[in-house]
Write an enzyme that holds these catalytic residues in place. Structure first.
Site, short mmCIF file in Angstrom:
data_model
loop_
_atom_site.label_atom_id
_atom_site.label_comp_id
_atom_site.label_asym_id
_atom_site.label_seq_id
_atom_site.Cartn_x
_atom_site.Cartn_y
_atom_site.Cartn_z
N ASN A 80 0.84 -1.19 0.00
CA ASN A 80 0.00 0.00 0.00
C ASN A 80 0.88 1.25 0.00
O ASN A 80 2.11 1.16 -0.05
CB ASN A 80 -0.95 -0.02 1.21
CG ASN A 80 -2.26 0.67 0.92
OD1 ASN A 80 -2.33 1.61 0.14
ND2 ASN A 80 -3.32 0.20 1.54
N HIS A 110 21.71 0.96 13.46
CA HIS A 110 22.97 1.69 13.61
C HIS A 110 23.70 1.18 14.85
O HIS A 110 23.09 0.88 15.87
CB HIS A 110 22.70 3.19 13.81
CG HIS A 110 22.25 3.87 12.57
ND1 HIS A 110 23.12 4.35 11.63
CD2 HIS A 110 21.01 4.14 12.11
CE1 HIS A 110 22.45 4.90 10.64
NE2 HIS A 110 21.16 4.79 10.91
N ALA A 156 -2.00 -3.21 13.20
CA ALA A 156 -1.58 -1.85 12.83
C ALA A 156 -0.84 -1.19 13.98
O ALA A 156 -1.19 -1.36 15.15
CB ALA A 156 -2.79 -1.03 12.43
#
Length: 187
Positions: A80, A110, A156
Site C-alpha cells: 500500500n 545503527h 496496525a
C-alpha cells in the site's frame, strides 16, 4: 477507469525498462509488476539484488533499497501507500502477502558508540523473513532478525522486534487492549 489502468500499466513498463537497463541482473522479475506513482528502487553495491517472483502490485510512494543486501518478493504481493524497505543483509517476503500503508522494514540497526561520530559507526544486520499469506497492518515497523510465520496478521501500529509464530495474530504490547464488552441497558 480503463484509461487509468492503461496509463498505470504503461508507466509500470517504463519503470521496469528503466530499472532493467540501470541494474541489469541485479533486478529480476518473473511476471508483471504494476507500480503506482513515485515508485523508487535503488540497488547499491555489487552483492545487492532485488527479485520479484511473480505478480506484484503497489500503490504510491513506495521506496525499496538494497544496499549490499538482497530483497526477494514472492508472487501476488501487494504494497500500500508509503511502504519503505531497506536491506543491507536479506529480506524475504512470501507469496500472497499484503503490506498496509506506511509499513517500514529494516534489516539493520545503527551501531552506537559515544566515542565515535555517528555516521562512522556502521550497522548491525540480520535477515528478515516474512512467510506466505501474511497481512501486515498500517504503520508497522519490522526490525532486523525477525521471522514472521505464514498465515499471520500483524496489527496496525506494531513494532516487531521478535519472531512471530505461524498462524497467529501479533500486536505490540504497548498498544491498548480494547476488548471490553459494553452492554446497554434497556430503559
Amino acid at each position: 477507469m480503463i484509461l487509468r489502468r492503461v496509463i498505470l500499466r504503461i508507466r509500470s513498463l517504463i519503470y521496469i525498462f528503466f530499472y532493467k537497463i540501470s541494474y541489469n541482473k541485479k533486478f529480476q522479475f518473473n511476471n508483471f509488476i504494476l507500480m503506482g506513482k513515485t515508485f523508487t528502487l535503488e540497488i547499491i553495491g555489487e552483492k545487492s539484488q532485488v527479485k520479484f517472483e511473480g505478480k506484484f502490485y503497489c500503490r504510491n510512494n513506495v521506496y525499496i533499497v538494497a544496499e549490499n543486501g538482497s530483497i526477494n518478493i514472492g508472487d501476488n504481493v501487494f504494497f500500500n501507500n508509503g511502504v519503505s524497505i531497506s536491506s543491507m543483509n536479506k529480506i524475504s517476503i512470501g507469496k500472497n502477502t499484503a503490506l498496509g500503508e506506511n509499513v517500514k522494514i529494516y534489516d539493520q540497526d545503527h551501531i552506537f558508540n559515544k566515542e565515535e561520530e555517528m555516521y562512522k559507526q556502521g550497522y548491525q544486520t540480520l535477515p528478515i523473513t516474512i512467510g506466505d499469506n501474511v497481512w501486515i497492518g498500517s504503520n508497522v515497523t519490522i526490525l532486523k532478525g525477525v521471522t514472521i510465520g505464514s498465515n499471520s496478521v500483524i496489527a496496525a501500529g506494531s513494532v516487531v522486534t521478535k519472531d512471530v509464530a505461524a498462524d497467529s495474530i501479533y500486536r505490540d504490547q504497548k498498544q491498548p487492549i480494547v476488548n471490553k464488552i459494553i452492554r446497554i441497558k434497556n430503559i
